[in-house]
Scaffold this motif. Structure first.
Motif, PDB file in Angstrom:
ATOM      1  N   TYR A 154      72.950 -52.367  51.663  1.00  0.00           N
ATOM      2  CA  TYR A 154      74.302 -52.506  51.125  1.00  0.00           C
ATOM      3  C   TYR A 154      74.603 -53.951  50.747  1.00  0.00           C
ATOM      4  CZ  TYR A 154      79.381 -52.592  50.790  1.00  0.00           C
ATOM      5  OH  TYR A 154      80.664 -52.796  50.353  1.00  0.00           O
ATOM      6  N   CYS A 167      75.451 -49.920  46.123  1.00  0.00           N
ATOM      7  CA  CYS A 167      76.355 -50.022  47.282  1.00  0.00           C
ATOM      8  C   CYS A 167      76.883 -48.644  47.669  1.00  0.00           C
ATOM      9  CB  CYS A 167      77.540 -50.931  46.962  1.00  0.00           C
ATOM     10  SG  CYS A 167      77.171 -52.686  46.900  1.00  0.00           S
ATOM     11  N   TYR A 198      74.735 -44.771  55.159  1.00  0.00           N
ATOM     12  CA  TYR A 198      75.135 -45.383  56.427  1.00  0.00           C
ATOM     13  C   TYR A 198      76.229 -44.555  57.104  1.00  0.00           C
ATOM     14  CZ  TYR A 198      77.514 -48.637  59.585  1.00  0.00           C
ATOM     15  OH  TYR A 198      78.120 -49.212  60.673  1.00  0.00           O
ATOM     16  N   SER A 199      77.219 -44.132  56.335  1.00  0.00           N
ATOM     17  CA  SER A 199      78.346 -43.389  56.907  1.00  0.00           C
ATOM     18  C   SER A 199      77.904 -42.055  57.485  1.00  0.00           C
ATOM     19  CB  SER A 199      79.424 -43.171  55.839  1.00  0.00           C
ATOM     20  OG  SER A 199      79.906 -44.400  55.354  1.00  0.00           O
ATOM     21  N   TRP A 210      76.000 -47.194  51.279  1.00  0.00           N
ATOM     22  CA  TRP A 210      77.120 -47.028  52.215  1.00  0.00           C
ATOM     23  C   TRP A 210      77.320 -45.567  52.576  1.00  0.00           C
ATOM     24  CZ3 TRP A 210      79.311 -50.110  55.441  1.00  0.00           C
ATOM     25  CH2 TRP A 210      80.471 -49.693  56.106  1.00  0.00           C
ATOM     26  N   GLY A 258      73.291 -49.702  55.949  1.00  0.00           N
ATOM     27  CA  GLY A 258      74.623 -50.290  55.891  1.00  0.00           C
ATOM     28  C   GLY A 258      74.647 -51.804  55.909  1.00  0.00           C
TER      29      GLY A 258
END
Length: 285
Positions: free
Chosen positions: A78, A155, A162-163, A159, A74
């Protein structure tokens, strides 16, 4: 309650503004330099904010493996893709492409392959293709994607990772603690490549506009917006707060038109509507 909804709207505006600020900063310095300066500021702010709220600096969590992965996906990956992509891709267009990230997250879930989700995915992908190919999605098969487009798609992947990891992390620690130490870990990962790209020279020669963007990205768009959004989740619940996320690309397109003079053409409008409708359909309960 009205204050909470105002803070959720404020989060949307600040996150929409990251694309404009990032676009401007990407024209002034390399990706790793911009990313490191952003997250040095963000880490200092978040550590200070947590100390102000709780009276103590949060202790490093025991789950260093998860925190390191959060920082790697993230923050490090990212932001490399974010600044590199925005060097050539207009802010509004980039924001609409990354609006497909919630769809990727849903598809990665155990319930991700229901007919409703697949239908939403097809609609959203058609919208993304419309944005990428300026109104003619099938043209992508002959022309392909630009390097900037591929970085913005990076990205989406980073992302989404990361989420998904963040869901696990916040079961073990407070959300503010998780994002604070993820920022610190990502800052550590960014340090060496940023030094190699000349971050010290870039920091010393940065203009007032550059530092305004760095502070905006580090303090407002990272620290304040996240704090407001988490507070909104706690008060109104994740489903209601999550609806506001769909407004981020809309806000980004509007701000890019207003502040950067980026045109809002037919393909951007139609593609954006398809992306948002597809994501909404896939995530309907």
């Amino acid at each position: 309650m009205l204050r909470v909804y105002a803070q959720l709207v404020g989060s949307v505006v600040l996150w929409g503004g990251t694309w404009i600020s990032g676009r401007l900063l990407a024209q002034s310095m390399p990706s790793f330099s911009a990313a490191l300066l952003r997250f040095v500021v963000a880490s200092i702010f978040l550590l200070g904010w947590t100390w102000w709220r709780t009276g103590a600096i949060p202790k490093p969590p025991r789950h260093l493996g998860v925190i390191s992965l959060l920082g790697a996906t993230g923050i490090f990956a990212y932001n490399y893709f974010f600044f590199t992509g925005l060097a050539s891709v207009p802010a509004g267009r980039a924001a609409l492409i990354i609006a497909t990230a919630p769809l990727v997250i849903t598809l990665a879930s155990p319930q991700g392959w229901r007919p409703q989700v697949i239908g939403g995915a097809l609609v959203a992908l058609t919208g993304a293709g419309t944005v990428l190919a300026h109104g003619v999605p099938w043209r992508l098969f002959s022309t392909g994607l630009t390097a900037g487009d591929l970085h913005i798609l990076g990205c989406v992947v980073s992302w989404s990772a990361y989420s998904i990891l963040n869901v696990r992390a916040t079961r073990r620690m407070e959300p503010l603690t998780a994002v604070t130490w993820a920022c610190v870990a990502g800052t550590v990962f960014l340090t060496l490549p940023a030094l190699q790209s000349g971050v010290i020279e870039h920091a010393l020669t940065a203009t007032l506009l550059d530092w305004t963007n760095i502070v905006f990205l580090g303090v407002l768009a990272t620290g304040v917006a996240f704090t407001w959004y988490v507070r909104g989740i706690q008060v109104v619940g994740a489903p209601r707060a999550g609806v506001f996320i769909n407004l981020v690309p809309v806000c980004a397109v509007f701000l890019a038109w207003m502040l950067l003079g980026e045109p809002i053409d037919f393909s951007l409008v139609v593609g954006g509507i398809l992306v948002l409708c597809g994501v909404r359909l896939a995530n309907r309960h």
